[in-house]
Design a protein around this motif. Structure first.
Motif, PDB file in Angstrom:
ATOM      1  N   GLU A  18     -14.297  -9.976 -25.270  1.00  0.00           N
ATOM      2  CA  GLU A  18     -13.028  -9.788 -24.573  1.00  0.00           C
ATOM      3  C   GLU A  18     -12.426  -8.401 -24.780  1.00  0.00           C
ATOM      4  O   GLU A  18     -11.301  -8.147 -24.359  1.00  0.00           O
ATOM      5  CB  GLU A  18     -12.028 -10.846 -25.050  1.00  0.00           C
ATOM      6  N   ARG A  20     -11.294  -6.968 -27.516  1.00  0.00           N
ATOM      7  CA  ARG A  20     -10.090  -7.058 -28.352  1.00  0.00           C
ATOM      8  C   ARG A  20     -10.249  -6.157 -29.559  1.00  0.00           C
ATOM      9  O   ARG A  20     -11.346  -5.956 -30.060  1.00  0.00           O
ATOM     10  CB  ARG A  20      -9.883  -8.490 -28.850  1.00  0.00           C
ATOM     11  N   ARG A  85      -6.031  -7.359 -26.621  1.00  0.00           N
ATOM     12  CA  ARG A  85      -7.060  -6.791 -25.745  1.00  0.00           C
ATOM     13  C   ARG A  85      -6.718  -5.327 -25.464  1.00  0.00           C
ATOM     14  O   ARG A  85      -5.552  -4.964 -25.325  1.00  0.00           O
ATOM     15  CB  ARG A  85      -7.127  -7.544 -24.426  1.00  0.00           C
ATOM     16  N   GLU A  88      -4.521  -4.956 -22.464  1.00  0.00           N
ATOM     17  CA  GLU A  88      -3.114  -5.284 -22.718  1.00  0.00           C
ATOM     18  C   GLU A  88      -2.389  -4.111 -23.378  1.00  0.00           C
ATOM     19  O   GLU A  88      -1.276  -3.739 -22.978  1.00  0.00           O
ATOM     20  CB  GLU A  88      -3.000  -6.502 -23.638  1.00  0.00           C
TER      21      GLU A  88
END
Length: 197
Positions: A18, A20, A85, A88
């Motif tokens: 993902e 992250r 993430r 984000e």
């Protein structure tokens, strides 16, 4: 004294899939199976270490290693970005991400800068070449990809920006051989049985 340092990147997990910032996420089922399947390919060493993360611990266990925790091999400290993430954080703090990527001394997240990460890992590498030989010989460690990239940058005396140009795939071995001030690098070999002599 010549030292051979073999750093294994941990198996895949959801945080890596993902994109992250680590946040100490454990391995998922797929990562555990892949690490278990690679257990027979572990090179021999005189000393076995691992980073303190859940991912490094689970990978070492699945590989069948009795590895001691080495604090210097801990993941890059990302401060308030940990667990988020990249997309984000980029949307929320575009200037901070831009500074982090462009300036090796920047730490807009409140954690370690790239320079601090490379210095920490470099200090650990230099200590392996101790005069009494206590840490020398063959050392195998399970370490997060950022730590392995920092080791390569520091060992080869590369500019810090080279860190961003290095990729470390899951369950690969990066080997450094030499001593403080003179290291050779063998990059990202997949875990596979060593040929019979």
């Amino acid at each position: 004294m010549t030292v051979r340092v073999m750093l294994i990147s941990p198996a895949m997990n959801a945080a890596l899939r993902e994109a992250r910032f680590a946040g100490d996420a454990p391995l998922d089922g797929s990562g555990l199976r892949q690490a278990g399947a690679a257990a027979d390919a572990i090179p021999a060493a005189g000393r076995y270490l691992r980073g303190p993360s859940l991912r490094c611990a689970a990978t070492a266990d699945a590989l069948g290693l009795r590895a001691g925790v080495e604090p210097a091999l801990r993941d890059w400290e990302m401060g308030r970005w940990s667990g988020a993430r990249l997309s984000e954080v980029s949307a929320r703090e575009p200037e901070g991400v831009a500074a982090w990527l462009a300036d090796p001394s920047a730490a807009p997240h409140g954690g370690e800068s790239l320079l601090e990460l490379c210095a920490r890992v470099g200090t650990w590498l230099d200590a392996l070449d101790s005069p009494d030989g206590s840490d020398g010989g063959r050392v195998l460690g399970v370490a997060e990809p950022a730590v392995i990239r920092a080791a390569a940058v520091r060992a080869l005396d590369l500019p810090p920006q080279a860190f961003w140009r290095l990729d470390v795939a899951p369950l690969t071995v990066t080997e450094l051989s030499g001593r403080s001030g003179r290291w050779n690098l063998r990059c990202g070999r997949p875990l596979a049985p060593e040929p019979a002599s």
